[in-house]
Design a protein around this motif. Structure first.
Motif, PDB file in Angstrom:
ATOM      1  N   ASP A   1       2.176 108.591  57.468  1.00  0.00           N
ATOM      2  CA  ASP A   1       3.173 107.779  56.765  1.00  0.00           C
ATOM      3  C   ASP A   1       4.582 108.324  56.958  1.00  0.00           C
ATOM      4  OD1 ASP A   1       3.845 105.567  54.965  1.00  0.00           O
ATOM      5  OD2 ASP A   1       4.298 107.129  53.491  1.00  0.00           O
ATOM      6  N   LYS A   2       4.689 109.629  57.218  1.00  0.00           N
ATOM      7  CA  LYS A   2       6.008 110.222  57.443  1.00  0.00           C
ATOM      8  C   LYS A   2       6.691 109.622  58.666  1.00  0.00           C
ATOM      9  CE  LYS A   2       4.976 114.666  55.229  1.00  0.00           C
ATOM     10  NZ  LYS A   2       4.812 116.131  55.431  1.00  0.00           N
ATOM     11  N   LEU A   3       5.904 109.265  59.696  1.00  0.00           N
ATOM     12  CA  LEU A   3       6.476 108.629  60.882  1.00  0.00           C
ATOM     13  C   LEU A   3       7.049 107.262  60.534  1.00  0.00           C
ATOM     14  CD1 LEU A   3       7.016 108.416  63.935  1.00  0.00           C
ATOM     15  CD2 LEU A   3       4.684 107.515  64.180  1.00  0.00           C
ATOM     16  N   LEU A   4       6.323 106.492  59.746  1.00  0.00           N
ATOM     17  CA  LEU A   4       6.809 105.175  59.333  1.00  0.00           C
ATOM     18  C   LEU A   4       8.103 105.305  58.544  1.00  0.00           C
ATOM     19  CD1 LEU A   4       3.880 104.458  60.173  1.00  0.00           C
ATOM     20  CD2 LEU A   4       3.837 102.850  58.261  1.00  0.00           C
ATOM     21  N   ASN A   5       8.143 106.276  57.645  1.00  0.00           N
ATOM     22  CA  ASN A   5       9.353 106.488  56.848  1.00  0.00           C
ATOM     23  C   ASN A   5      10.538 106.893  57.717  1.00  0.00           C
ATOM     24  OD1 ASN A   5       7.952 105.910  54.485  1.00  0.00           O
ATOM     25  ND2 ASN A   5       7.437 108.047  54.108  1.00  0.00           N
ATOM     26  N   LYS A   6      10.274 107.733  58.716  1.00  0.00           N
ATOM     27  CA  LYS A   6      11.334 108.189  59.614  1.00  0.00           C
ATOM     28  C   LYS A   6      11.909 107.028  60.419  1.00  0.00           C
ATOM     29  CE  LYS A   6      12.256 111.430  63.401  1.00  0.00           C
ATOM     30  NZ  LYS A   6      11.656 112.452  64.301  1.00  0.00           N
ATOM     31  N   ILE A   7      11.037 106.195  60.978  1.00  0.00           N
ATOM     32  CA  ILE A   7      11.507 105.045  61.758  1.00  0.00           C
ATOM     33  C   ILE A   7      12.274 104.080  60.867  1.00  0.00           C
ATOM     34  CG2 ILE A   7      10.759 103.022  63.074  1.00  0.00           C
ATOM     35  CD1 ILE A   7       8.390 104.710  64.074  1.00  0.00           C
ATOM     36  N   ASN A   8      11.789 103.885  59.669  1.00  0.00           N
ATOM     37  CA  ASN A   8      12.479 103.004  58.733  1.00  0.00           C
ATOM     38  C   ASN A   8      13.877 103.529  58.406  1.00  0.00           C
ATOM     39  OD1 ASN A   8      12.775 100.944  56.580  1.00  0.00           O
ATOM     40  ND2 ASN A   8      12.519 102.690  55.211  1.00  0.00           N
ATOM     41  N   LEU A   9      13.981 104.837  58.142  1.00  0.00           N
ATOM     42  CA  LEU A   9      15.270 105.425  57.789  1.00  0.00           C
ATOM     43  C   LEU A   9      16.263 105.378  58.951  1.00  0.00           C
ATOM     44  CD1 LEU A   9      14.112 108.531  55.713  1.00  0.00           C
ATOM     45  CD2 LEU A   9      15.358 106.540  54.856  1.00  0.00           C
ATOM     46  N   ASN A  10      15.743 105.532  60.177  1.00  0.00           N
ATOM     47  CA  ASN A  10      16.617 105.530  61.349  1.00  0.00           C
ATOM     48  C   ASN A  10      17.043 104.135  61.779  1.00  0.00           C
ATOM     49  OD1 ASN A  10      16.448 108.303  61.514  1.00  0.00           O
ATOM     50  ND2 ASN A  10      14.866 108.312  63.088  1.00  0.00           N
ATOM     51  N   SER A  11      16.310 103.130  61.323  1.00  0.00           N
ATOM     52  CA  SER A  11      16.515 101.779  61.855  1.00  0.00           C
ATOM     53  C   SER A  11      17.916 101.238  61.578  1.00  0.00           C
ATOM     54  CB  SER A  11      15.462 100.818  61.286  1.00  0.00           C
ATOM     55  OG  SER A  11      15.563 100.725  59.876  1.00  0.00           O
ATOM     56  N   PHE A  12      18.460 101.511  60.403  1.00  0.00           N
ATOM     57  CA  PHE A  12      19.774 100.950  60.070  1.00  0.00           C
ATOM     58  C   PHE A  12      20.858 101.497  60.998  1.00  0.00           C
ATOM     59  CE2 PHE A  12      23.835 100.895  57.829  1.00  0.00           C
ATOM     60  CZ  PHE A  12      23.919  99.544  57.480  1.00  0.00           C
ATOM     61  N   SER A  13      20.872 102.808  61.206  1.00  0.00           N
ATOM     62  CA  SER A  13      21.910 103.396  62.061  1.00  0.00           C
ATOM     63  C   SER A  13      21.747 102.952  63.513  1.00  0.00           C
ATOM     64  CB  SER A  13      21.869 104.921  61.961  1.00  0.00           C
ATOM     65  OG  SER A  13      20.608 105.419  62.343  1.00  0.00           O
ATOM     66  N   VAL A  14      20.500 102.847  63.973  1.00  0.00           N
ATOM     67  CA  VAL A  14      20.267 102.384  65.349  1.00  0.00           C
ATOM     68  C   VAL A  14      20.748 100.954  65.514  1.00  0.00           C
ATOM     69  CG1 VAL A  14      18.509 101.818  67.069  1.00  0.00           C
ATOM     70  CG2 VAL A  14      18.321 103.937  65.750  1.00  0.00           C
ATOM     71  N   ILE A  15      20.405 100.100  64.571  1.00  0.00           N
ATOM     72  CA  ILE A  15      20.815  98.691  64.648  1.00  0.00           C
ATOM     73  C   ILE A  15      22.333  98.568  64.568  1.00  0.00           C
ATOM     74  CG2 ILE A  15      20.794  96.499  63.386  1.00  0.00           C
ATOM     75  CD1 ILE A  15      17.856  97.091  62.724  1.00  0.00           C
ATOM     76  N   SER A  16      22.944  99.321  63.670  1.00  0.00           N
ATOM     77  CA  SER A  16      24.403  99.276  63.531  1.00  0.00           C
ATOM     78  C   SER A  16      25.090  99.643  64.838  1.00  0.00           C
ATOM     79  CB  SER A  16      24.835 100.238  62.416  1.00  0.00           C
ATOM     80  OG  SER A  16      26.240 100.251  62.289  1.00  0.00           O
ATOM     81  N   GLU A  17      24.590 100.673  65.488  1.00  0.00           N
ATOM     82  CA  GLU A  17      25.172 101.120  66.751  1.00  0.00           C
ATOM     83  C   GLU A  17      24.952 100.102  67.863  1.00  0.00           C
ATOM     84  OE1 GLU A  17      24.587 104.771  69.975  1.00  0.00           O
ATOM     85  OE2 GLU A  17      23.828 104.978  67.922  1.00  0.00           O
ATOM     86  N   GLN A  18      23.766  99.565  67.945  1.00  0.00           N
ATOM     87  CA  GLN A  18      23.436  98.639  69.026  1.00  0.00           C
ATOM     88  C   GLN A  18      24.138  97.289  68.878  1.00  0.00           C
ATOM     89  OE1 GLN A  18      21.812  99.393  71.787  1.00  0.00           O
ATOM     90  NE2 GLN A  18      21.523 101.491  71.026  1.00  0.00           N
TER      91      GLN A  18
ATOM     92  N   GLN B   1      25.509  89.918  70.632  1.00  0.00           N
ATOM     93  CA  GLN B   1      24.755  88.689  70.856  1.00  0.00           C
ATOM     94  C   GLN B   1      23.268  88.834  70.467  1.00  0.00           C
ATOM     95  OE1 GLN B   1      24.942  87.733  75.006  1.00  0.00           O
ATOM     96  NE2 GLN B   1      23.637  89.446  75.649  1.00  0.00           N
ATOM     97  N   ASN B   2      22.815  90.076  70.298  1.00  0.00           N
ATOM     98  CA  ASN B   2      21.425  90.303  69.916  1.00  0.00           C
ATOM     99  C   ASN B   2      21.231  90.503  68.414  1.00  0.00           C
ATOM    100  OD1 ASN B   2      20.287  90.141  72.510  1.00  0.00           O
ATOM    101  ND2 ASN B   2      20.791  92.290  72.943  1.00  0.00           N
ATOM    102  N   ILE B   3      22.234  90.167  67.634  1.00  0.00           N
ATOM    103  CA  ILE B   3      22.172  90.456  66.201  1.00  0.00           C
ATOM    104  C   ILE B   3      20.992  89.771  65.519  1.00  0.00           C
ATOM    105  CG2 ILE B   3      23.772  88.584  65.569  1.00  0.00           C
ATOM    106  CD1 ILE B   3      24.828  90.524  63.364  1.00  0.00           C
ATOM    107  N   ASP B   4      20.653  88.544  65.929  1.00  0.00           N
ATOM    108  CA  ASP B   4      19.527  87.840  65.312  1.00  0.00           C
ATOM    109  C   ASP B   4      18.217  88.588  65.528  1.00  0.00           C
ATOM    110  OD1 ASP B   4      21.233  85.890  64.445  1.00  0.00           O
ATOM    111  OD2 ASP B   4      20.691  84.430  65.987  1.00  0.00           O
ATOM    112  N   GLN B   5      18.042  89.101  66.734  1.00  0.00           N
ATOM    113  CA  GLN B   5      16.822  89.849  67.021  1.00  0.00           C
ATOM    114  C   GLN B   5      16.765  91.150  66.230  1.00  0.00           C
ATOM    115  OE1 GLN B   5      15.422  90.014  71.205  1.00  0.00           O
ATOM    116  NE2 GLN B   5      17.284  88.847  71.704  1.00  0.00           N
ATOM    117  N   TYR B   6      17.908  91.823  66.135  1.00  0.00           N
ATOM    118  CA  TYR B   6      17.938  93.086  65.396  1.00  0.00           C
ATOM    119  C   TYR B   6      17.684  92.875  63.902  1.00  0.00           C
ATOM    120  CZ  TYR B   6      19.566  95.956  69.307  1.00  0.00           C
ATOM    121  OH  TYR B   6      19.652  96.657  70.480  1.00  0.00           O
ATOM    122  N   LEU B   7      18.243  91.819  63.351  1.00  0.00           N
ATOM    123  CA  LEU B   7      18.027  91.540  61.929  1.00  0.00           C
ATOM    124  C   LEU B   7      16.569  91.202  61.656  1.00  0.00           C
ATOM    125  CD1 LEU B   7      21.227  89.486  61.011  1.00  0.00           C
ATOM    126  CD2 LEU B   7      20.672  91.833  60.352  1.00  0.00           C
TER     127      LEU B   7
END
Length: 226
Positions: free
Chosen positions: A153-170, A176-182
């Protein structure tokens, strides 16, 4: 009248049936999401009624078990744990339904490259692996096996926590990929919640087998360490 042991075995089988059904739902929702398969997504949506029906049946039968046998000790812990496990599995089914519903209603295919950036497929596979582990722990009445899901479960939590910063950067790089990222962000939140539900089930199995209550213990430990 059915005796206590026979009734308990029957309830355990219903629990296994619920595990199998919810795993199929989660696995199908993964394939539907990754392959943008409308037909498979619709199949998940239509199967939701089976999950709900079995949920109600198990809940009623647990109440009947208590009324008929007035269980104590391990038998009481078993039926109390099963009611909570059943509730958590039904919620896993709800999240599988929600993920499939995205495919039908949002209709936004997600590129493999974007999924890789967010470790989306790895996260989904880890959730399915956790569900496999916890089903075996339930079937074999193995508290040690149940404890193994906490690490995953720690892996799931880590990916979840990192997702916002990764999406913000990308998104800044490629708006143009904002719909897919959201869409991926919403799906990741649901998978992270599935992981939480599976750890809840692990705690119930440990409670049933060892009479050890783990609820809130992690929070207390974290407070002490601060």
């Amino acid at each position: 009248m059915i005796n206590l042991n026979e009734h308990r075995d029957l309830l355990k089988q219903y629990g296994l049936e619920m595990f199998n059904l919810c795993r199929k739902q989660l696995k199908k929702s993964r394939e539907a999401f990754i392959n943008h398969d409308h037909d498979l997504a619709e199949d998940v949506l239509h199967s939701e009624n089976r999950v709900n029906s079995l949920d109600l049946k198990i809940d009623r039968d647990c109440e009947r078990f208590i009324a008929l046998h007035n269980p104590v000790a391990v038998d009481l812990r078993f039926v109390l744990a099963l009611r909570k496990i059943n509730f958590d599995l039904e919620r896993v089914g709800d999240h599988a339904y929600g993920l499939a519903k995205y495919i039908v209603e949002v209709d936004t295919p997600v590129a493999q490259e974007l999924r890789d950036q967010l470790q989306f497929d790895e996260m989904y596979d880890s959730a399915l692996s956790m569900l496999d582990d916890i089903q075996i722990a339930y079937q074999d009445e193995d508290a040690q096996k149940a404890r193994k899901v906490f690490k995953k479960d720690k892996l799931l939590n880590k990916i979840n926590l990192n997702s916002f910063s990764v999406i913000s950067e990308q998104v800044k790089k490629d708006p143009q990929n904002i719909d897919q990222y959201l869409l991926l962000f919403s799906a990741i939140k649901k998978i992270e919640r599935v992981g939480d539900l599976i750890t809840n089930i692990a705690e119930e199995i440990i409670f049933y087998m060892e009479a050890e209550v783990l609820k809130h213990s992690k929070k207390k430990g974290s407070k002490k360490s601060k």
